[in-house]
Write a protein that holds these residues in place. Sequence first.
Motif, short mmCIF file in Angstrom:
data_model
loop_
_atom_site.label_atom_id
_atom_site.label_comp_id
_atom_site.label_asym_id
_atom_site.label_seq_id
_atom_site.Cartn_x
_atom_site.Cartn_y
_atom_site.Cartn_z
N TYR A 246 38.50 32.16 46.19
CA TYR A 246 38.19 31.04 46.18
C TYR A 246 38.37 30.32 44.73
O TYR A 246 38.16 30.89 43.80
N ASN B 231 34.83 21.44 42.85
CA ASN B 231 35.11 21.61 44.55
C ASN B 231 35.72 22.89 44.81
O ASN B 231 36.85 23.26 43.98
N ARG B 232 35.31 23.57 45.76
CA ARG B 232 35.67 24.87 46.28
C ARG B 232 36.97 24.80 47.07
O ARG B 232 36.81 24.05 48.32
N TYR B 233 37.94 25.61 46.92
CA TYR B 233 38.91 25.89 47.77
C TYR B 233 39.24 27.34 47.92
O TYR B 233 39.56 28.14 46.89
N TRP C 100 40.85 30.69 49.75
CA TRP C 100 42.40 31.30 49.78
C TRP C 100 42.40 32.64 50.06
O TRP C 100 41.42 33.46 49.98
N ILE D 202 48.27 28.01 45.97
CA ILE D 202 47.23 27.09 45.24
C ILE D 202 48.01 26.33 44.39
O ILE D 202 48.85 26.82 43.51
#
Length: 162
Positions: free
Chosen positions: A87, A93-95, A97, A103
């Motif tokens: 991530y 903010n966490r995303y 993957w 990304i």
Amino acid sequence: KDTWYPRLIKDLEKMNRRAETGKIVVRAKDTPWMQNRNAKVRYYFMPYKTDTALQTMQAFEHVIHHHSGKHRHQGGLAIFVLEGAGYTVVDGNRYDWKAGDLILLPIKPGGVSHQHFNADPKKPARWLALITNSYRPHLGYEIVQIEDSPDWKGSWEKSVKL
């Protein structure tokens, strides 16, 4: 006497010659891994590598064992995840993957603060970043290192050779 116009013509000829004669294939086996304050990377092409046909972009591979350093810079880049899962924290903010994901870091006032994390301690994650250099001078581009990678053991001042 105008000395700028002849210089411009010479520089454009040099740029075109590089595009016509520079490396078309940059091989991973010929591209060494390097550890810096932010990450373990290998640079396929960038401004300091002058033997490639393309000169308007940068591409580098990043391997993440635990997590990268944290830094801030202008977005406008694409990161393609090659292996693993993890991530990225962008401006708090966490995303999440995984391999095959893309990304995208946005262009916004003040840039984006970000840090990348590996989700599997048994297997590192790897991704490839693609960045265009064309907009950077217009945005006052800078990189601010906020937190060093846990793998960085050097001294920043000693690593910079100007």
